[in-house]
Scaffold this active site. Structure first.
Site, short mmCIF file in Angstrom:
data_model
loop_
_atom_site.label_atom_id
_atom_site.label_comp_id
_atom_site.label_asym_id
_atom_site.label_seq_id
_atom_site.Cartn_x
_atom_site.Cartn_y
_atom_site.Cartn_z
N GLU A 171 -23.08 56.00 32.19
CA GLU A 171 -22.37 56.07 30.91
C GLU A 171 -22.76 57.31 30.10
O GLU A 171 -23.32 57.20 28.99
CB GLU A 171 -22.63 54.80 30.08
CG GLU A 171 -22.17 53.53 30.77
CD GLU A 171 -22.16 52.31 29.86
OE1 GLU A 171 -22.46 52.43 28.66
OE2 GLU A 171 -21.82 51.22 30.35
N GLU A 364 -21.15 47.59 36.25
CA GLU A 364 -21.65 46.69 35.20
C GLU A 364 -20.48 45.91 34.64
O GLU A 364 -19.40 46.48 34.43
CB GLU A 364 -22.29 47.45 34.01
CG GLU A 364 -23.63 48.03 34.27
CD GLU A 364 -24.23 48.73 33.04
OE1 GLU A 364 -23.89 48.35 31.89
OE2 GLU A 364 -25.01 49.67 33.24
C1 FCB Z 1 -24.07 49.31 28.87
C2 FCB Z 1 -25.37 49.89 29.36
C3 FCB Z 1 -26.36 48.85 29.82
C4 FCB Z 1 -26.34 47.62 28.96
C5 FCB Z 1 -24.94 47.13 28.73
C6 FCB Z 1 -24.83 45.87 27.90
O1 FCB Z 1 -23.48 50.20 27.99
O2 FCB Z 1 -25.14 50.76 30.44
O3 FCB Z 1 -27.63 49.45 29.87
O4 FCB Z 1 -27.03 47.83 27.80
O5 FCB Z 1 -24.17 48.13 28.15
#
Ligand code: FCB
Length: 463
Positions: A171, A364
């Site tokens: 990110e 994620e």
């Molecule tokens: C993302 C991050 C991760 C975590 C999630 C909830 O933006 O990559 O580390 O904090 O959010």
């Protein structure tokens, strides 16, 4: 594969689909003494920056407990584990001499994972920049691209014989804009030009790292993890705001990494802020990718900023925008639940990038829930987190629907394996499949962990 219909029917995933879970170094590792300072250590000390003044000194004490944690992952049937390497643990000053004990920690972790047939998928940068490099200007400096490439080459040399699949950045939008424009994340600056320079130098670093890693080990499977999201605006803002935010949040990263060029309209919006982009940079950034990681939590909704809107917008080309609170169910952290947007995003990637889109992994996706009494262990030690199961189910149905429409999604990593340090929220938000009792470091798999284990084992969502 059965199409996802919104009705709870069984949904099968393609054979060979990878089921994993994700964490990040600063959020779980602990063992503060075993590494150099990073920007998050510094940020946590800033009064008011992190809820309750929480910090990462102990976190989930994962480095001490790694053998048990890996065993727990194996018991849950995980096939892959996405982690991140702490740059200041392996290179305390960011460049120069490596730390033998830091390097040894990851050797041990990778060995444990491989012994349990769990594929390690490390990310090189999940926001914990060595403070020593921040003191030299961090990713605001063009030189950072070479600091990062050297670090990446060292990792490829050190671990590339056993670890195949790597991500460069996690990110990078967040690190650039939350870290340098809105100041909500480390290093906590509010400087628009700095944010754009970071956004560019991260990508330049990514490009150089791909080259450096491939020159050491040509066969590694290399990717980057970004967090694109559908953008929606209400009628109080100029409709152009939607295009502008989509530009810096989504197309900047996707066009550069997949097509080797920045979108012209975004360069135009940025104007003098983008003078850091030099001839040839975009070509360096657009190295071939073996896979693309997508982190998705929710769609983004915007309204007009008013005199009472707190803080500063991270959207440097739409500074008059503010998050819109939409009237729909949300998770505890206040993020709306929008699985249809996830499907639309994945389908858009395929539509907009076609053959330039490599295989996609959802790196994620997950939900923060912790409201007492439902999501703390009950008297029998069971954590009933049915809302988290519903979130995962809905988002996995969205992934399945996108696959059905031709998007080549190869795997899914739940965020997170266990509750952990949620950045500016500290330990106040729990995203884990596994409950962590921070006082004792006890791990208790939640109902969602057992549900997810079954999904992974059967490669399908139950009806
Ligand atoms: C993302 C991050 C991760 C975590 C999630 C909830 O933006 O990559 O580390 O904090 O959010």
């Amino acid at each position: 594969m059965t199409p996802a219909t919104g009705v709870a029917s069984t949904v099968r995933f393609p054979a060979g689909f990878t089921w994993g879970a994700a964490t990040a170094s600063f959020q779980i590792e602990g063992d503060r003494a075993g590494r150099g300072d990073c920007v998050w250590d510094t940020f946590c000390r800033r009064p008011g920056a992190v809820v309750h003044g929480d910090h990462g000194d102990v976190a989930c004490d994962h480095l001490r407990l790694m053998a048990d944690d890996v065993k727990m992952m194996a018991d849950l049937g995980l096939q892959a584990y996405r982690l991140s390497i702490s740059w200041p643990r392996v290179l305390p000053q960011g460049t120069g001499a490596a730390s033998p004990s830091g390097l040894a920690q990851y050797h041990r972790l990778f060995e444990l994972l491989l012994e349990h047939d769990i594929e390690p998928v490390p990310t090189l940068f999940h926001w914990d920049l060595p403070q020593a490099l921040e003191d030299r200007g961090g990713f605001r400096q063009r030189e950072s691209a070479w600091w990062f490439a050297d670090y990446a080459a060292l990792m490829a040399e050190e671990y590339g014989d056993t670890v195949d699949r790597w991500a460069t950045f996690n990110e990078p939008w967040c690190y650039a804009y939350l870290g340098h424009a809105s100041g909500e994340h480390a290093p906590g600056l509010r400087d628009r030009a700095a944010a754009v320079a970071v956004a560019h130098h991260e990508l330049l670093a990514h490009g150089h790292a791909l080259q450096a890693m491939r020159s050491v080990r040509p066969n590694l499977s290399l990717g980057i993890v970004i967090n694109p999201s559908p953008v929606h605006v209400d009628d109080t803002v100029d409709p152009d705001v939607e295009r502008r935010i989509d530009g810096t949040l989504n197309r900047w990263w996707l066009d550069a990494a997949l097509l080797g060029r920045y979108p012209l309209d975004v360069l135009d919006d940025l104007g003098p802020l983008a003078t850091c982009v030099q001839d040839g940079d975009e070509g360096t950034i657009g190295q071939e990718l073996d896979w693309l990681g997508i982190n998705y939590y929710n769609d983004h909704f915007y309204t007009a900023r008013t005199a009472t809107t707190p803080g500063v917008s991270p959207h440097v080309t739409a500074p008059g925008s503010a998050p819109l609170v939409v009237d729909r169910p949300q998770t505890d952290i206040g993020w709306p639940i929008t699985p249809q947007g996830f499907e639309a995003l994945l389908v858009r990637l395929q539509r907009d990038y076609g053959d330039a889109l490599p295989p996609v992994y959802v790196t994620e996706n997950g939900a923060a829930y912790q409201s007492a009494p439902a999501e703390v262990p009950d008297a029998d030690g069971v954590v009933h987190d049915e809302r988290r199961i519903r979130y995962y189910d809905a988002h996995l149905r969205a992934v399945a629907a996108a696959i059905e429409q031709g998007v080549d999604v190869r795997g899914y990593f739940a965020w997170s394996l266990m509750d952990n340090f949620e950045w500016a929220w500290g330990y106040s938000q729990r995203f884990g499949l596994v409950y962590v009792d921070y006082a004792t470091q006890q791990r208790i798999p939640k109902a969602s962990a057992h549900w997810y284990a079954q999904v992974a084992r059967t490669n399908q969502l139950p009806g």
